[in-house]
Design an enzyme around this catalytic site. Structure first.
Site, PDB file in Angstrom:
ATOM      1  N   PRO A  20       0.835  -1.440   0.400  1.00  6.76           N
ATOM      2  CA  PRO A  20       0.304  -0.189  -0.068  1.00  6.76           C
ATOM      3  C   PRO A  20       1.335   1.003  -0.648  1.00  6.76           C
ATOM      4  O   PRO A  20       2.084   1.376   0.949  1.00  6.76           O
ATOM      5  CB  PRO A  20      -1.175  -0.095   1.192  1.00  6.76           C
ATOM      6  CG  PRO A  20      -0.207  -1.109   2.550  1.00  6.76           C
ATOM      7  CD  PRO A  20       1.154  -1.670   1.098  1.00  6.76           C
ATOM      8  N   MET A  21       0.393   1.877  -1.033  1.00  6.22           N
ATOM      9  CA  MET A  21       1.340   3.082  -0.628  1.00  6.22           C
ATOM     10  C   MET A  21       0.350   4.636  -1.029  1.00  6.22           C
ATOM     11  O   MET A  21      -0.669   4.586  -1.771  1.00  6.22           O
ATOM     12  CB  MET A  21       2.360   3.061  -2.139  1.00  6.22           C
ATOM     13  CG  MET A  21       3.726   2.089  -1.928  1.00  6.22           C
ATOM     14  SD  MET A  21       4.553   1.641  -3.367  1.00  6.22           S
ATOM     15  CE  MET A  21       3.596   0.756  -4.448  1.00  6.22           C
ATOM     16  N   CYS A 103       3.432   3.004   9.400  1.00  7.80           N
ATOM     17  CA  CYS A 103       4.107   4.902   8.667  1.00  7.80           C
ATOM     18  C   CYS A 103       4.613   5.822   9.270  1.00  7.80           C
ATOM     19  O   CYS A 103       3.978   5.897  10.914  1.00  7.80           O
ATOM     20  CB  CYS A 103       2.885   5.692   8.331  1.00  7.80           C
ATOM     21  SG  CYS A 103       3.011   7.021   7.128  1.00  7.80           S
ATOM     22  N   LYS A 143       0.223  -5.104   8.786  1.00  7.11           N
ATOM     23  CA  LYS A 143       1.902  -4.749   8.700  1.00  7.11           C
ATOM     24  C   LYS A 143       2.454  -3.799   9.646  1.00  7.11           C
ATOM     25  O   LYS A 143       2.509  -2.652  10.393  1.00  7.11           O
ATOM     26  CB  LYS A 143       1.400  -3.735   7.327  1.00  7.11           C
ATOM     27  CG  LYS A 143       3.227  -3.170   6.633  1.00  7.11           C
ATOM     28  CD  LYS A 143       2.198  -3.257   4.873  1.00  7.11           C
ATOM     29  CE  LYS A 143       3.269  -2.811   4.205  1.00  7.11           C
ATOM     30  NZ  LYS A 143       4.768  -1.828   4.827  1.00  7.11           N
ATOM     31  N   ASN A 215       8.853  -7.182   3.855  1.00  7.20           N
ATOM     32  CA  ASN A 215       8.823  -6.215   3.029  1.00  7.20           C
ATOM     33  C   ASN A 215       9.836  -5.089   3.144  1.00  7.20           C
ATOM     34  O   ASN A 215      10.809  -4.993   4.582  1.00  7.20           O
ATOM     35  CB  ASN A 215       7.340  -5.771   3.481  1.00  7.20           C
ATOM     36  CG  ASN A 215       7.257  -3.429   2.483  1.00  7.20           C
ATOM     37  OD1 ASN A 215       6.620  -3.033   3.536  1.00  7.20           O
ATOM     38  ND2 ASN A 215       7.055  -3.952   2.338  1.00  7.20           N
ATOM     39  N   GLY A 216      10.358  -4.671   2.049  1.00  6.37           N
ATOM     40  CA  GLY A 216      10.889  -3.714   1.966  1.00  6.37           C
ATOM     41  C   GLY A 216      12.587  -3.244   1.631  1.00  6.37           C
ATOM     42  O   GLY A 216      13.316  -4.907   1.553  1.00  6.37           O
ATOM     43  N   GLY A 217      12.987  -2.960   0.351  1.00  9.69           N
ATOM     44  CA  GLY A 217      14.238  -2.948  -0.119  1.00  9.69           C
ATOM     45  C   GLY A 217      14.223  -3.967  -1.386  1.00  9.69           C
ATOM     46  O   GLY A 217      14.785  -4.532  -1.843  1.00  9.69           O
ATOM     47  N   GLY A 238       7.530  -3.027  -3.121  1.00  7.81           N
ATOM     48  CA  GLY A 238       6.559  -1.108  -3.231  1.00  7.81           C
ATOM     49  C   GLY A 238       6.564  -0.441  -4.184  1.00  7.81           C
ATOM     50  O   GLY A 238       6.455  -0.936  -5.095  1.00  7.81           O
ATOM     51  N   ARG A 239       7.877   0.549  -4.570  1.00  5.90           N
ATOM     52  CA  ARG A 239       8.404   1.683  -5.802  1.00  5.90           C
ATOM     53  C   ARG A 239       8.642   0.560  -6.862  1.00  5.90           C
ATOM     54  O   ARG A 239       8.247   1.297  -7.736  1.00  5.90           O
ATOM     55  CB  ARG A 239       8.957   1.982  -4.906  1.00  5.90           C
ATOM     56  CG  ARG A 239       8.697   3.267  -3.544  1.00  5.90           C
ATOM     57  CD  ARG A 239       9.842   4.088  -2.915  1.00  5.90           C
ATOM     58  NE  ARG A 239      10.384   3.473  -1.959  1.00  5.90           N
ATOM     59  CZ  ARG A 239      12.100   3.252  -2.017  1.00  5.90           C
ATOM     60  NH1 ARG A 239      12.690   4.300  -1.827  1.00  5.90           N
ATOM     61  NH2 ARG A 239      12.965   2.046  -0.901  1.00  5.90           N
TER      62      ARG A 239
END
Length: 336
Positions: A20-21, A103, A143, A215-217, A238-239
């Site tokens: 989710p972003m 967040c 999360k 999650n992350g990177g 994510g990104r």
């Protein structure tokens, strides 16, 4: 308000999901991503519980049934409000409702939710219990971060998981970075604190009964699959999935879920045209959709012309599907 319920069985384990972003994973982005992968779990942007209770729920929560499997991420720290928002989410047909405990933005902290809740595991447990009791079929998940500020992740993360899972929550997506609530911006919190993937793997070993998603990177499917093959239940990207969706999503069904065949960016564009026409017929603007399509051909010849055409023309009054077709023609010309 009641909608067709999502198939909750599809949410029992997410081997691959798109994070989710905020300002990115809106309904148009999710529709595009779904055309590229049938099985990857998609998330909404974070929506606060008070906004759902007091706001325009159709605007906040509405989605196309084609987006399933889809999860709603909530922000909040009041169990009663989160319970109300969960009921609304279930009525809309979300198969999963996720609580944001990760967040780090100032706005989120001022509302006493997001990553600062890592400091209050008992409150998180109260929140997810209320959400669980309010759910009419949606899976309730969390999360979180590995810790915040001066916490020692190896000490507090297992305590957090134990406290929250004691209320019946079995699925945790863990962002493998600390969050610094004082002194770092949200952008810096995405890059500066070091990743600790090994801690997340240790949590899976310590809590084998829990679904643990990393999650992350994570920037590509190879990395995601490495972690899954080592024993984690899933990976969240994510990104990278937003900026280079073709690289992540077009082979995900075959490689990650071992179902279906690969898709293509060209097919996704073709299938987006009726969706674009429908959006425009309701008074929408082309660039509300095409801003999510800029990275579709990243790394390919003609990608710059694709991005330039959409960026320069999609915002203009009266712009329609012909702009997308023109942008696509630059790629076909190069291919010829």
């Amino acid at each position: 308000m009641t909608r067709n319920q999502g198939n909750s069985a599809a949410y029992q384990c997410s081997r691959l999901s798109i994070a989710p972003m905020m300002d990115w994973t809106d309904r148009h982005c999710r529709y595009l991503h779904r055309l590229m992968s049938r099985h990857t779990l998609l998330y909404t942007e974070m929506v606060t519980a008070p906004a759902i209770i007091h706001g325009d729920v159709e605007r906040l929560l509405g989605f196309d049934p084609a987006e399933h499997p889809i999860a709603l991420q909530l922000g909040g720290s009041d169990p009663d409000q989160l319970a109300q928002a969960t009921r609304v989410g279930c009525d809309f047909g979300y198969g999963e409702v996720n609580l944001n405990v990760g967040c780090p933005s100032d706005r989120v902290q001022s509302g006493r939710f997001g990553a600062c809740l890592m400091l209050e595991p008992t409150l998180v447990a109260d929140c997810v219990q209320a959400m669980q009791e309010a759910s009419t079929g949606a899976k309730i998940t969390v999360k979180c971060r590995i810790g915040v500020d001066d916490q020692i992740p190896a000490e507090i993360l297992p305590e957090f998981l134990e406290t929250v899972s004691a209320r019946g929550i079995v699925s945790f997506t863990i962002h493998a970075r600390m969050a610094w609530l004082d002194g770092l911006s949200p952008k810096e919190n995405r890059d500066i604190p070091p990743l600790d993937y090994e801690l997340v793997h240790r949590m899976k070993a310590e809590f084998p009964q829990l679904e643990i998603i990393l999650n992350g990177g994570i920037a590509d499917l190879d990395t995601a699959l490495e972690h899954i093959n080592r024993g984690l239940d899933g990976a969240m990207i994510g990104r990278a999935a937003y900026h280079t969706p073709t690289d992540i999503l077009c082979t995900a069904d075959r490689r990650v879920f071992e179902q279906g065949t690969d898709s293509t960016a060209e097919d996704a564009v073709a299938q987006m045209l009726p969706y674009i026409e429908n959006h425009l017929s309701k008074g929408g603007r082309l660039n509300q959709i095409t801003r999510h399509m800029l990275g579709l051909f990243s790394g390919r010849a003609g990608a710059r012309q694709w991005r330039r055409t959409l960026s320069e023309q999609a915002h203009k009054t009266g712009a329609g599907p012909e702009v997308v077709e023109l942008a696509l023609s630059h790629l076909t010309e190069v291919a010829a």
